[in-house]
Design a protein around this motif. Structure first.
Motif, short mmCIF file in Angstrom:
data_model
loop_
_atom_site.label_atom_id
_atom_site.label_comp_id
_atom_site.label_asym_id
_atom_site.label_seq_id
_atom_site.Cartn_x
_atom_site.Cartn_y
_atom_site.Cartn_z
N LEU A 246 41.20 112.61 106.63
CA LEU A 246 41.51 114.01 106.35
C LEU A 246 42.38 114.63 107.44
N GLY A 247 42.38 114.02 108.63
CA GLY A 247 43.19 114.54 109.72
C GLY A 247 44.57 113.92 109.80
N ALA A 248 44.91 113.05 108.84
CA ALA A 248 46.22 112.40 108.85
C ALA A 248 47.33 113.44 108.69
N LYS A 249 48.47 113.17 109.27
CA LYS A 249 49.60 114.09 109.21
C LYS A 249 49.99 114.39 107.77
N GLY A 250 50.01 115.65 107.42
CA GLY A 250 50.40 116.07 106.09
C GLY A 250 49.26 116.16 105.09
N MET A 251 48.07 115.68 105.47
CA MET A 251 46.96 115.67 104.52
C MET A 251 46.46 117.07 104.19
N ARG A 252 46.35 117.93 105.18
CA ARG A 252 45.85 119.27 104.92
C ARG A 252 46.78 120.02 103.97
N GLU A 253 48.07 119.83 104.15
CA GLU A 253 49.05 120.48 103.26
C GLU A 253 48.94 119.88 101.85
N ALA A 254 48.73 118.57 101.79
CA ALA A 254 48.64 117.90 100.49
C ALA A 254 47.40 118.33 99.71
N LEU A 255 46.34 118.72 100.42
CA LEU A 255 45.08 119.11 99.77
C LEU A 255 45.02 120.57 99.37
N GLN A 256 46.00 121.35 99.71
CA GLN A 256 45.98 122.77 99.38
C GLN A 256 45.96 122.97 97.86
N GLY A 257 44.99 123.78 97.42
CA GLY A 257 44.88 124.08 96.00
C GLY A 257 44.24 122.96 95.19
N LYS A 258 43.72 121.93 95.84
CA LYS A 258 43.14 120.79 95.15
C LYS A 258 41.62 120.84 95.16
N ILE A 259 41.00 119.99 94.33
CA ILE A 259 39.56 119.77 94.35
C ILE A 259 39.31 118.47 95.07
N LEU A 260 38.50 118.50 96.12
CA LEU A 260 38.16 117.31 96.89
C LEU A 260 36.68 116.99 96.68
N THR B 46 41.42 124.50 105.20
CA THR B 46 42.24 125.36 104.34
C THR B 46 41.36 125.96 103.26
N PRO B 47 41.37 127.27 103.10
CA PRO B 47 40.48 127.93 102.14
C PRO B 47 40.83 127.65 100.69
N SER B 48 41.99 127.06 100.42
CA SER B 48 42.40 126.83 99.04
C SER B 48 41.91 125.48 98.49
N THR B 49 41.25 124.68 99.34
CA THR B 49 40.72 123.40 98.89
C THR B 49 39.24 123.56 98.54
N LEU B 50 38.88 123.21 97.30
CA LEU B 50 37.49 123.27 96.86
C LEU B 50 36.82 121.94 97.18
N VAL B 51 35.84 121.96 98.09
CA VAL B 51 35.12 120.75 98.49
C VAL B 51 33.80 120.67 97.73
N ILE B 52 33.58 119.53 97.10
CA ILE B 52 32.36 119.27 96.32
C ILE B 52 31.77 117.95 96.82
N ARG B 53 30.45 117.88 96.87
CA ARG B 53 29.79 116.62 97.22
C ARG B 53 29.14 116.00 96.00
N ALA B 54 29.20 114.67 95.91
CA ALA B 54 28.54 113.95 94.84
C ALA B 54 27.92 112.68 95.42
N MET B 55 26.76 112.30 94.92
CA MET B 55 26.11 111.07 95.36
C MET B 55 25.82 110.19 94.15
N PRO B 56 26.76 109.31 93.79
CA PRO B 56 26.50 108.34 92.72
C PRO B 56 25.76 107.13 93.27
N ASN B 57 25.35 106.21 92.40
CA ASN B 57 24.72 104.99 92.88
C ASN B 57 25.32 103.75 92.20
N THR B 58 24.89 102.59 92.64
CA THR B 58 25.50 101.33 92.21
C THR B 58 25.49 101.11 90.70
N PRO B 59 24.43 101.46 89.96
CA PRO B 59 24.44 101.24 88.51
C PRO B 59 25.54 102.01 87.76
N CYS B 60 26.27 102.87 88.46
CA CYS B 60 27.43 103.50 87.84
C CYS B 60 28.43 102.45 87.35
#
Length: 283
Positions: free
Chosen positions: A79-93, A111-125
């Motif tokens: 997430l700290g890679a060069k250009g990543m923050r700009e690339a994530l603007q307005g996106k769902i992560l 960046t306040p325009s990136t919506l961060v969501i957490r999900a925990m799937p498991n192996t049987p997916c």
């Protein structure tokens, strides 16, 4: 895990029509590093998925929804890679990382325009029989500068994200405070269940059954019992219905209780939860 989600969504789009309130994905990009992974994905998905092996930023800049599926300790570097923050603007992560909180990831993105969501799937997916728990940013008043960066997802977004993970099994929305316990129970749970399955198999072999037969009996028995619970039967009800007075089942259950199987399994979930909660702090 990302491949399992990808396969489920592609299969669903080929076999059914999503609800009208779901934002249907129309293009898929997979980011990998190794050439062997590139070839494997191309062989699996053909032209249905574009495979990117020359960096994440280019792919993220072309996406609307990004699933982050790296090891927790690699999160900050990616997430700290060069250009990543700009690339994530307005996106769902969507993060499927154990232990990393929404606030931590939001701080990396910054960046306040990136919506961060957490999900925990498991192996049987992988076989579309998984269990995924989803956590959205809190809607309560922010108590810190980090939380103030979070934006509130729309109902359409929530519905679409839940539908996405339902294509790999079941999906449940919970508050983020429960994610570490869910990581231990449903994320690590298949490993714990397989120890039980192996033990049942070994018992059958000890009593003269061929290994392949014993394993099939054990696996189908566990699957059948689990499906009865999901259909509404209480585990204790199933146990009692099999336990006749003076019978073999109650005899076996007493041996299990002598081995403290209940507390051992419950403590395993407790320990896995504690470890999951500490993963977000590791570099």
């Amino acid at each position: 895990m990302a491949s399992a989600v990808l396969s489920g969504v592609i299969d669903a789009l080929n076999t059914s029509t999503p609800p009208g309130d779901v934002a249907v994905p129309g293009r898929f990009i997979a980011c990998v590093k190794r050439e062997v992974s590139v070839q494997r994905l191309k062989k699996t998905y053909g032209d249905k998925v574009e495979v990117c092996s020359h960096g994440h930023v280019s792919a993220v800049s072309q996406a609307d929804v990004v699933i982050l599926g790296c090891k927790p300790q690699l999160c900050e570097d990616i997430l700290g890679a060069k250009g990543m923050r700009e690339a994530l603007q307005g996106k769902i992560l969507i993060s499927v990382l154990a232990g990393k909180t929404i606030a931590q990831i939001q701080e990396f993105v910054s960046t306040p325009s990136t919506l961060v969501i957490r999900a925990m799937p498991n192996t049987p997916c992988k076989i579309r029989q998984g269990m995924t728990v989803i956590a959205f940013p809190p809607t309560s008043s922010p108590s810190s500068s980090v939380e103030s960066l979070a934006i509130t997802p729309s109902e359409t977004t929530k519905t679409s994200i839940q539908w996405l993970f339902e294509q790999t099994g079941r999906a449940l929305i919970l508050e983020e405070k429960h994610l570490d316990a869910c990581t231990a129970l449903s994320g690590s749970g298949p490993a714990f269940a397989c120890v039980m399955l192996e033990a049942l198999t070994d018992g059958g072999v000890m009593m003269g059954l061929p290994y392949v037969v014993a394993q099939e009996l054990a696996a189908q028995t566990m699957q059948g019992a689990a499906r009865m619970v999901l259909a509404g039967d209480h585990p204790a009800q199933i146990r009692n219905s099999v336990s006749t007075p003076g019978g073999c089942t109650i005899g076996g259950l007493l041996v299990m209780e002598d081995g403290k199987i209940r507390s051992t399994i419950a403590r395993s979930i407790q320990e896995a939860t504690n470890i999951a909660s500490s993963l977000g702090n590791k570099k």
